[in-house]
Every structure is written in C-alpha cells, then in structure tokens.
Design an enzyme around this catalytic site. Structure first.
Site, PDB file in Angstrom:
ATOM      1  N   LYS A 166       0.771  -0.694   0.030  1.00 51.86           N
ATOM      2  CA  LYS A 166      -0.212  -0.063   0.019  1.00 51.86           C
ATOM      3  C   LYS A 166       0.422   1.316  -0.075  1.00 51.86           C
ATOM      4  O   LYS A 166       0.952   2.323  -1.115  1.00 51.86           O
ATOM      5  CB  LYS A 166      -1.187   0.083   1.172  1.00 51.86           C
ATOM      6  CG  LYS A 166      -2.124  -1.349   1.252  1.00 51.86           C
ATOM      7  CD  LYS A 166      -3.761  -0.799   1.357  1.00 51.86           C
ATOM      8  CE  LYS A 166      -4.323  -1.910   0.839  1.00 51.86           C
ATOM      9  NZ  LYS A 166      -5.645  -1.789   0.583  1.00 51.86           N
TER      10      LYS A 166
ATOM     11  N   LYS B 221      -3.679  -9.071  -6.677  1.00 52.07           N
ATOM     12  CA  LYS B 221      -5.179  -9.707  -6.197  1.00 52.07           C
ATOM     13  C   LYS B 221      -5.578  -8.682  -6.293  1.00 52.07           C
ATOM     14  O   LYS B 221      -5.628  -7.640  -6.900  1.00 52.07           O
ATOM     15  CB  LYS B 221      -4.699  -9.901  -4.273  1.00 52.07           C
ATOM     16  CG  LYS B 221      -5.426 -10.049  -3.926  1.00 52.07           C
ATOM     17  CD  LYS B 221      -5.604  -9.340  -2.171  1.00 52.07           C
ATOM     18  CE  LYS B 221      -5.953  -7.532  -2.180  1.00 52.07           C
ATOM     19  NZ  LYS B 221      -7.119  -8.275  -1.461  1.00 52.07           N
TER      20      LYS B 221
ATOM     21  N   LYS C 191     -10.390  -3.472  -4.832  1.00 55.18           N
ATOM     22  CA  LYS C 191     -11.080  -2.241  -4.980  1.00 55.18           C
ATOM     23  C   LYS C 191     -10.340  -1.720  -5.225  1.00 55.18           C
ATOM     24  O   LYS C 191     -10.100  -0.871  -6.778  1.00 55.18           O
ATOM     25  CB  LYS C 191     -11.869  -2.055  -3.174  1.00 55.18           C
ATOM     26  CG  LYS C 191     -12.442  -2.966  -2.991  1.00 55.18           C
ATOM     27  CD  LYS C 191     -13.189  -2.063  -1.448  1.00 55.18           C
ATOM     28  CE  LYS C 191     -13.961  -3.466  -0.784  1.00 55.18           C
ATOM     29  NZ  LYS C 191     -12.927  -3.913   0.385  1.00 55.18           N
TER      30      LYS C 191
HETATM   31  N1  AQP Z   1      -8.627 -10.789  -4.319  1.00 60.74           N
HETATM   32  C1  AQP Z   1      -9.565 -11.294  -2.943  1.00 60.74           C
HETATM   33  N2  AQP Z   1      -9.074 -12.616  -2.633  1.00 60.74           N
HETATM   34  C2  AQP Z   1      -9.411 -13.324  -1.780  1.00 60.74           C
HETATM   35  N3  AQP Z   1      -9.922 -12.472  -0.395  1.00 60.74           N
HETATM   36  C3  AQP Z   1     -10.024 -11.618  -0.688  1.00 60.74           C
HETATM   37  N4  AQP Z   1     -10.086 -10.651   0.250  1.00 60.74           N
HETATM   38  C4  AQP Z   1      -9.775  -8.978   0.026  1.00 60.74           C
HETATM   39  N5  AQP Z   1      -9.361  -9.195  -1.747  1.00 60.74           N
HETATM   40  C5  AQP Z   1      -9.800 -10.913  -2.234  1.00 60.74           C
HETATM   41  C6  AQP Z   1     -10.572 -10.417   1.856  1.00 60.74           C
HETATM   42  O1  AQP Z   1     -11.895  -9.749   1.937  1.00 60.74           O
HETATM   43  C7  AQP Z   1     -12.326  -9.236   2.896  1.00 60.74           C
HETATM   44  C8  AQP Z   1     -12.369  -8.324   3.272  1.00 60.74           C
HETATM   45  O2  AQP Z   1     -11.039  -7.482   2.726  1.00 60.74           O
HETATM   46  P1  AQP Z   1     -11.285  -5.621   2.660  1.00 60.74           P
HETATM   47  O3  AQP Z   1     -12.360  -5.465   1.774  1.00 60.74           O
HETATM   48  O4  AQP Z   1     -11.544  -5.197   4.132  1.00 60.74           O
HETATM   49  O5  AQP Z   1      -9.720  -5.271   2.800  1.00 60.74           O
HETATM   50  P2  AQP Z   1      -8.885  -5.453   1.174  1.00 60.74           P
HETATM   51  O6  AQP Z   1      -7.705  -7.354   1.434  1.00 60.74           O
HETATM   52  O7  AQP Z   1      -7.637  -4.686   1.260  1.00 60.74           O
HETATM   53  O8  AQP Z   1      -9.664  -5.780   0.042  1.00 60.74           O
HETATM   54  P3  AQP Z   1      -9.374  -5.126  -0.950  1.00 60.74           P
HETATM   55  O9  AQP Z   1     -10.616  -5.221  -2.063  1.00 60.74           O
HETATM   56  O10 AQP Z   1      -7.829  -5.097  -1.349  1.00 60.74           O
HETATM   57  O11 AQP Z   1      -9.785  -3.362  -0.553  1.00 60.74           O
HETATM   58  P4  AQP Z   1      -8.644  -2.186  -0.919  1.00 60.74           P
HETATM   59  O12 AQP Z   1      -8.444  -2.320  -2.639  1.00 60.74           O
HETATM   60  O13 AQP Z   1      -9.342  -0.390  -0.492  1.00 60.74           O
HETATM   61  O14 AQP Z   1      -7.288  -2.217  -0.024  1.00 60.74           O
HETATM   62  C9  AQP Z   1     -10.991  -9.415   4.065  1.00 60.74           C
HETATM   63  O15 AQP Z   1     -10.788 -10.322   3.924  1.00 60.74           O
HETATM   64  C10 AQP Z   1      -9.786 -10.436   2.789  1.00 60.74           C
HETATM   65  O16 AQP Z   1      -8.755 -11.382   2.999  1.00 60.74           O
END
Ligand code: AQP
Length: 345
Positions: free
Chosen positions: A132, A212, A215
């Site tokens: 990040k 991965k 969002k």
């Molecule tokens: N690509 C993924 N595959 C499997 N699990 C995933 N999770 C996120 N992306 C994947 C799981 O979803 C839950 C909620 O995620 P989050 O929104 O709290 O956090 P994150 O991992 O940071 O999700 P994003 O979409 O990648 O958000 P941004 O881009 O804003 O940082 C968690 O259990 C996560 O593991």
C-alpha cells in the site's frame, strides 16, 4: 415459535441454538469501494457458511478505510452499500451482528494501548503495508502503518477466537496472535489468541491476471455490477498469455479466467472447457462468454436485493445501529478489564 427483533417468527429450536455458548468469530470489510467477487469468494461466502457454528460479529471497518485517500462526501454511501451487499449476499442480521467500526470508539482506544506493546520492526515487515505504501507514495501515513494494530484491537475487543479472511490478511492475524500473547504475558490472561480461517478461494486474482483482485486496483467485478458490465469487463480479462491466436491450444492451468470458472461453473462445464481449450476447439471469447453467463446468473439475486436495500436504506441503518449497541456493551466490558489489569483506572 418465538418472535424475533424484526418481528419474524423463528422456531424455538433455532432460538435455543443461538443462545448456547459458541466460539466468537470476528471479521471485517472496508467501505473502500464496491464489494467484489474477491471479497465474496474469499471471505463473505465463508462467513455465511459459518453463521450457525459461531457467535459472529462482522464490522464495516471505516477507520481502516480512511488510511488511504477517500472522498468524505461518499463515505456514508459506501458504508451502506457495503452493509447492504453483505446482507444481500446472505449475511443474515438475525444470525449475526453487523456494525460500523467508528460507532464503537473503544476500537481506537484499545488500538492505542496495543500500540505500546507492538514493536515498530514487526509492522515494517507487513507485506500489505509495503504494497500500500508503494501504491500511495504521496500518502504513507501512520494509520496505514498502524493498520494491523487497529485490526488486532478489532478482534480482541470482542475476544474473537476465529477470524475468517482472505490470504492477504493471514500475516495480520498472525500478528494479532503475537500481540494478544504479549498482552497476556505482561498484564494477565485476558485475550484468546485469534486463529485465521481461509475459504476455498483464499486469493482471487484480478482481471489483470497479475494482482490480487482489489477495490483499489480497479481490476474487479463487483457484486452489483450490471450484467453488460460483467461481460464487458470479462471480455478484456487476461487469459493464458502464451495463447496468441484463436487456433493456438490454451493452458487452463495458467489461465485466471479458467480459475474463475471453478467458482461459477458446473463440473461438467469445467471438464469440457479444460479439454476444448487445450485442443483449441474453443477460444477465449467462448470461454469468457460461458463464465459471464454463469456469473450473471449467480450474482443476479444479490444485485437485485442489494439495490433494493440501498434504495431504501432505513432497514440497513437500523441493523447497523442495533449491531453497534450490542458491540458497544461487549467493548465496554472488555475495556474495563483491560484498564483494570493495566492499572489505568
Ligand atoms: N482478491 C481476494 N481474494 C480473496 N479474498 C479477498 N479479500 C479481499 N480481496 C480478496 C478478503 O475480503 C475481506 C474483506 O477485504 P477488505 O475490503 O477489508 O480488505 P482488502 O483485502 O484490502 O480488500 P481490497 O478489495 O483489496 O480493498 P482495498 O483495495 O481498498 O485495499 C478480507 O478478509 C480479505 O482478505
């Protein structure tokens, strides 16, 4: 039959079951954009399957989401959308607590306390922080660095034992175990050591096939995507990059679109695609078309229900307020114990 809070009737057996002691489960999702199929397959589907076996608490973790640039004007909308989409996907508020993190300020209080037990060196090693920080070079703030400590506080505040997450969060839950152990050793036994729990889809890759699904990477398909948008996005998704022409045989083993088929298509479709891709009987467009149709079919009821809840958010807001009240009570009790053990009040 027994009348539940929402006025619905439930069999007595059901009420008896949820009032018996179960292990506590905690997990969260950031309101940092639309909930996508990575969140759904990696976490939310698993959460739904665990509702009856655990005492479940799920949080919309807005304090985590402010560690990257965001528009304050749309934060409330994002919170409602995240809650609505989770409920529409099957997170039944009658069988779990759903609440917004910032409605329970004890999260940040405990995070501050746990900060004093967490060595900087451990946080510097966190992969998500490194990623990040690279993505947000102009905004490498302390909150981003401290994210895993707040996450630890989220879990320990409710004495969460089980934390169902995607693979990207495993390192953070490992850290939360370490911090719980440090607290218990220094001040007295209070916290369980949380264990992570992975789904059968721990890491869904984005449509770029490289990162991965996320969002913030804009490489996702959201759960409320319009059917045409699903097709449009899938039609551009990266497949086996060695397959340059329609007549070249493909390799499903290294194709992200084929991996996604595993979660949306039937076994017989999978077998057929696997065979016909390798022999070049079908091309990537055909393969994507089948995936798109299946995905649209599976996501349609979630999309419909989400939009219904989003357009009339009073019920979602009620659910979140009720959830926050319940969590506040648990959080206050935990903080009393924490302060007492630490000689603070
Ligand atoms: N690509 C993924 N595959 C499997 N699990 C995933 N999770 C996120 N992306 C994947 C799981 O979803 C839950 C909620 O995620 P989050 O929104 O709290 O956090 P994150 O991992 O940071 O999700 P994003 O979409 O990648 O958000 P941004 O881009 O804003 O940082 C968690 O259990 C996560 O593991």
């Amino acid at each position: 039959m027994i009348k539940c809070m929402n006025g619905r009737l439930k069999p007595f057996r059901y009420v008896l079951q949820i009032t018996t002691m179960k292990k506590r489960l905690f997990s969260g999702i950031q309101p940092s954009g639309e909930v996508h199929i990575g969140n759904y397959l990696g976490a939310i589907k698993n959460w739904i399957s665990l509702l009856d076996d655990y005492d479940c608490i799920f949080s919309i973790v807005d304090y985590h989401a402010i560690t990257i640039e965001y528009d304050p004007g749309i934060m409330q909308e994002r919170i409602i959308n995240a809650a609505a989409t989770n409920i529409a996907a099957g997170l039944d508020p009658d069988r779990c607590i759903i609440f917004v993190q910032s409605q329970v300020p004890e999260h940040t209080e405990l995070a501050w306390i746990l900060n004093s037990l967490t060595p900087m060196g451990i946080l510097e090693r966190m992969t998500q922080f490194k990623d990040k920080a690279q993505q947000n070079e102009k905004n490498i703030n302390v909150g981003l660095f401290d994210y895993p400590v707040l996450q630890t506080a989220d879990i320990l505040l409710y004495k969460g034992c089980t934390v169902p997450i995607g693979e990207d969060q495993v390192q953070h839950v490992e850290l939360s175990r370490e911090i719980a152990r440090k607290f218990n050793a220094r001040y007295g036994d209070l916290f369980p050591e949380p264990q992570h729990l992975l789904s059968n889809a721990p890491r869904i890759m984005g449509l770029d096939g490289k990162n991965k699904m996320s969002k913030s990477m804009n490489n996702y398909i959201s759960l409320i995507e319009e059917p045409e948008a699903i097709w449009k996005k899938l039609s551009r998704a990266v497949t086996d990059e060695n397959r340059k022409r329609r007549d070249d045989p493909g390799n499903p083993d290294i194709c992200n679109v084929y991996t996604l088929h595993k979660y949306f298509s039937t076994d017989s479709e999978l077998d057929r695609i696997n065979k016909e891709c390798r022999s070049a009987e079908i091309g990537c467009v055909d393969c994507k078309r089948i995936l798109s149709d299946n995905m649209i079919k599976e996501l349609a009821p979630i999309r419909e229900k989400s939009l219904e809840l989003i357009n009339n958010p009073a019920n979602v807001i009620d659910t979140l307020n009720t959830g926050a009240e319940k969590c506040k009570k648990i959080a206050e009790e935990t903080m009393k114990e924490v302060r007492s053990l630490m000689g603070l009040r």
